[in-house]
Design an enzyme around this catalytic site. Structure first.
Site, PDB file in Angstrom:
ATOM      1  N   GLY A   1       0.791  -1.229   0.000  1.00  0.00           N
ATOM      2  CA  GLY A   1       0.000   0.000   0.000  1.00  0.00           C
ATOM      3  C   GLY A   1       0.819   1.274   0.000  1.00  0.00           C
ATOM      4  O   GLY A   1       0.284   2.352   0.229  1.00  0.00           O
TER       5      GLY A   1
ATOM      6  N   ARG B   1      -4.464 -14.124  -1.665  1.00  0.00           N
ATOM      7  CA  ARG B   1      -5.910 -14.092  -1.390  1.00  0.00           C
ATOM      8  C   ARG B   1      -6.681 -14.003  -2.701  1.00  0.00           C
ATOM      9  O   ARG B   1      -6.096 -13.796  -3.762  1.00  0.00           O
ATOM     10  CB  ARG B   1      -6.226 -12.832  -0.585  1.00  0.00           C
ATOM     11  CG  ARG B   1      -5.777 -11.585  -1.328  1.00  0.00           C
ATOM     12  CD  ARG B   1      -6.210 -10.271  -0.714  1.00  0.00           C
ATOM     13  NE  ARG B   1      -5.993  -9.174  -1.633  1.00  0.00           N
ATOM     14  CZ  ARG B   1      -4.866  -8.471  -1.745  1.00  0.00           C
ATOM     15  NH1 ARG B   1      -3.831  -8.766  -0.986  1.00  0.00           N
ATOM     16  NH2 ARG B   1      -4.774  -7.497  -2.627  1.00  0.00           N
TER      17      ARG B   1
HETATM   18  C1  MV4 Z   1       7.658   0.302  -7.602  1.00  0.00           C
HETATM   19  C2  MV4 Z   1       7.513   1.381  -8.493  1.00  0.00           C
HETATM   20  C3  MV4 Z   1       8.574   1.672  -9.322  1.00  0.00           C
HETATM   21  N1  MV4 Z   1       9.713   0.962  -9.270  1.00  0.00           N
HETATM   22  N2  MV4 Z   1       8.806  -0.392  -7.583  1.00  0.00           N
HETATM   23  C4  MV4 Z   1       3.572   0.910  -5.226  1.00  0.00           C
HETATM   24  C5  MV4 Z   1       2.852  -0.047  -4.313  1.00  0.00           C
HETATM   25  C6  MV4 Z   1       3.720  -1.237  -4.185  1.00  0.00           C
HETATM   26  N3  MV4 Z   1       2.939  -2.443  -4.194  1.00  0.00           N
HETATM   27  C7  MV4 Z   1       4.639  -1.164  -5.355  1.00  0.00           C
HETATM   28  N4  MV4 Z   1       4.604   0.164  -5.846  1.00  0.00           N
HETATM   29  C8  MV4 Z   1       5.514   0.611  -6.745  1.00  0.00           C
HETATM   30  N5  MV4 Z   1       6.688  -0.071  -6.770  1.00  0.00           N
HETATM   31  C9  MV4 Z   1       9.813  -0.053  -8.395  1.00  0.00           C
HETATM   32  N6  MV4 Z   1      10.949  -0.749  -8.346  1.00  0.00           N
HETATM   33  C10 MV4 Z   1       6.301   2.082  -8.504  1.00  0.00           C
HETATM   34  C11 MV4 Z   1       5.308   1.703  -7.599  1.00  0.00           C
HETATM   35  C12 MV4 Z   1       4.095   2.467  -7.697  1.00  0.00           C
HETATM   36  C13 MV4 Z   1       2.944   1.909  -8.180  1.00  0.00           C
HETATM   37  C14 MV4 Z   1       2.892   0.566  -8.556  1.00  0.00           C
HETATM   38  C15 MV4 Z   1       1.744   0.022  -9.054  1.00  0.00           C
HETATM   39  C16 MV4 Z   1       0.621   0.803  -9.178  1.00  0.00           C
HETATM   40  C17 MV4 Z   1       0.627   2.121  -8.792  1.00  0.00           C
HETATM   41  C18 MV4 Z   1       1.769   2.684  -8.287  1.00  0.00           C
HETATM   42  C19 MV4 Z   1       1.789   4.029  -7.904  1.00  0.00           C
HETATM   43  C20 MV4 Z   1       2.929   4.560  -7.412  1.00  0.00           C
HETATM   44  C21 MV4 Z   1       4.089   3.793  -7.291  1.00  0.00           C
END
Ligand code: MV4
Length: 464
Positions: free
Chosen positions: A164, A292
């Site tokens: 989250g 889940r």
């Molecule tokens: C990231 C990323 C960019 N690069 N990891 C946000 C929630 C978490 N589950 C993983 N997330 C992200 N990880 C790397 N290496 C960008 C996000 C991210 C994001 C990912 C999926 C959907 C929406 C997002 C919004 C902001 C940041």
């Protein structure tokens, strides 16, 4: 074979599980808080037991109360739905010790996937592609700098116990690392009771693409293809679709095969979702696994024809995947889901209260999963999602046209919802062309602001 299931959840997912049980001839037990006395899941279950006051911590998250209800009702299994106790390995362990079947993977697997950096290492071992990053936890700022230099800026630190977005920080320079590393540790410690961080290469504008899997208790795993979930705001998904236009047949098959082997090795069971980020080159990288059933499971159901919740129940009853789902899985058409949340359209704050009118769309290719009704009440204590609107069409064009008319026909009065927002997104060119990534909603709101500003300039009202 399962005889009687206690549903440890509320709202639309509790009702969704009841539907599956009824079709399989399984008896159902609802549990409810004092705020949910008049809820539909209580009405439609064969039995219902009040387990405590409105606040989740005192009712739906109260493990002794949930287990006692299952014992009193003589349920032989518990379906946890999503959220609440669904990814709580300790709860799954208590179920096991109480001789109640937890409908999900074994507690050891839930625990492994809950420790994100361990899940990452397990995927790496199984040759599932991961992003360049740290091997396990990064304990100190000094260590973090070493890793950042070898990975190359920008990097992102994430909480090992996280999810989250909390405890997550993007770090672009050495100076930012000093600023943010300890802050992220503190935030993670406060949010999850564990401040451990790990590091990954940061992808600037990824797409969020996830694969649905089913695994039986006899060592067989199957992939049911992917969902595109990039339309999010504040780490809350708003729109999901399947299949993803970016995933080729070849990539789908290859990724499906790799995750199948990996999960067979790990001893995965029941339904699960593997989340990936897709970079600009169209490559997929594992980020985390959800153990889940997910909110957005209906888009996969629409394109595969597989009832995922019935599959969960039959798997937990000991049946083999061969008897439950077709092999190979055939993907037909395109499905889209809109999450209807009870919230204020600009402030995004929950909008609890009495629903004065509730009319759901229907017709060809339209499905609405909800536990709401006219004159019903949205309590302030829980998640704000009150309905899911899912459409299925022969292709994305038809699905979008269907969604637009369904959104037009969906009437909710008395509270604010995300329906008007969805109507605008489905008018948006970038969305319609499918060219979006996880930054879509930020750009969308910028365009909205500009549009409204221009209307003011020519002296028209903003509300169009
Ligand atoms: C990231 C990323 C960019 N690069 N990891 C946000 C929630 C978490 N589950 C993983 N997330 C992200 N990880 C790397 N290496 C960008 C996000 C991210 C994001 C990912 C999926 C959907 C929406 C997002 C919004 C902001 C940041």
């Amino acid at each position: 074979m399962i005889r009687k299931v206690l549903i440890a959840n509320r709202g639309e997912i509790a009702l969704r599980v009841i539907c599956a049980c009824k079709e399989l001839g399984i008896r159902t037990v609802a549990i409810y808080s004092e705020a949910d006395r008049n809820s539909l899941h209580v009405r439609y279950a064969d039995e219902a037991i009040c387990i405590g006051p409105p606040r989740s911590a005192e009712s739906y998250l109260n493990v002794p109360a949930v287990i006692s209800a299952a014992e009193i009702a003589d349920a032989d299994a518990i379906h946890p739905g999503y959220g609440l106790l669904s990814e709580n390995a300790n709860f799954a362990e208590v179920c096991r010790a109480s001789n109640i079947k937890f409908i999900g993977p074994p507690p050891e697997v839930t625990r492994l996937m809950g420790e994100k950096e361990k899940a990452r290492m397990a995927m790496k071992q199984a040759k599932v592609p991961i992003l360049p990053g740290s091997d396990g936890v990064v304990a100190t700022e000094g260590e973090a700098l070493e890793w950042a230099k070898s990975i190359g800026f920008p990097v992102i630190v994430k909480a090992k116990a996280g999810g989250g977005g909390r405890g997550m920080r993007v770090i672009r320079t050495q100076a930012e690392l000093s600023q943010h590393f300890q802050a992220a540790q503190t935030e993670a410690a406060n949010a999850f009771g564990n401040g451990d961080l790990y590091m990954e290469k940061f992808i600037e504008q990824p797409r969020h693409i996830e694969f649905q899997v089913l695994a039986d208790e006899h060592g067989h795993v199957m992939s049911l293809g992917e969902r595109e979930c990039s339309i999010q705001r504040r780490h809350q998904k708003l729109i999901e679709e399947a299949p993803s236009l970016q995933v080729t047949e070849k990539l789908r098959t290859e990724t499906g095969n790799t995750i199948r082997k990996c999960l067979e090795h790990i001893g995965y069971q029941n339904a699960g979702t593997i989340e990936f980020l897709m970079d600009e080159d169209g490559k997929l990288y594992f980020i985390e696994m959800n153990t889940r059933i997910q909110v957005e499971h209906p888009v996969t159901e629409a394109i595969t024809g597989v009832d995922l919740v019935k599959a969960q129940l039959r798997i937990a009853g000991g049946e083999t995947l061969n008897d439950i789902i077709p092999n190979p899985i055939v993907i037909r058409g395109h499905a889209i889901e809109c999450r209807v949340n009870a919230e204020h359209p600009e402030k995004f704050t929950p909008s609890a209260g009495r629903i004065t009118a509730f009319n759901v769309p229907g017709g060809n290719g339209v499905r609405v999963d909800t536990a709401q009704y006219s004159e019903g009440f949205v309590p302030p204590y829980y998640d704000s999602m009150i309905a899911k609107l899912i459409v299925h069409g022969k292709d994305r064009q038809e699905a979008m046209a269907r969604m637009r008319r369904a959104l037009e026909m969906f009437v909710v009065e008395g509270i604010h919802t995300t329906i008007p927002l969805h109507r605008k997104i489905f008018d948006d060119d970038e969305f319609r062309q499918g060219r979006f990534d996880t930054k879509f909603m930020e750009r969308f709101f910028e365009r909205e602001k500009e549009r409204i500003h221009k209307l003011h300039e020519v002296g028209k009202t903003a509300l169009v």
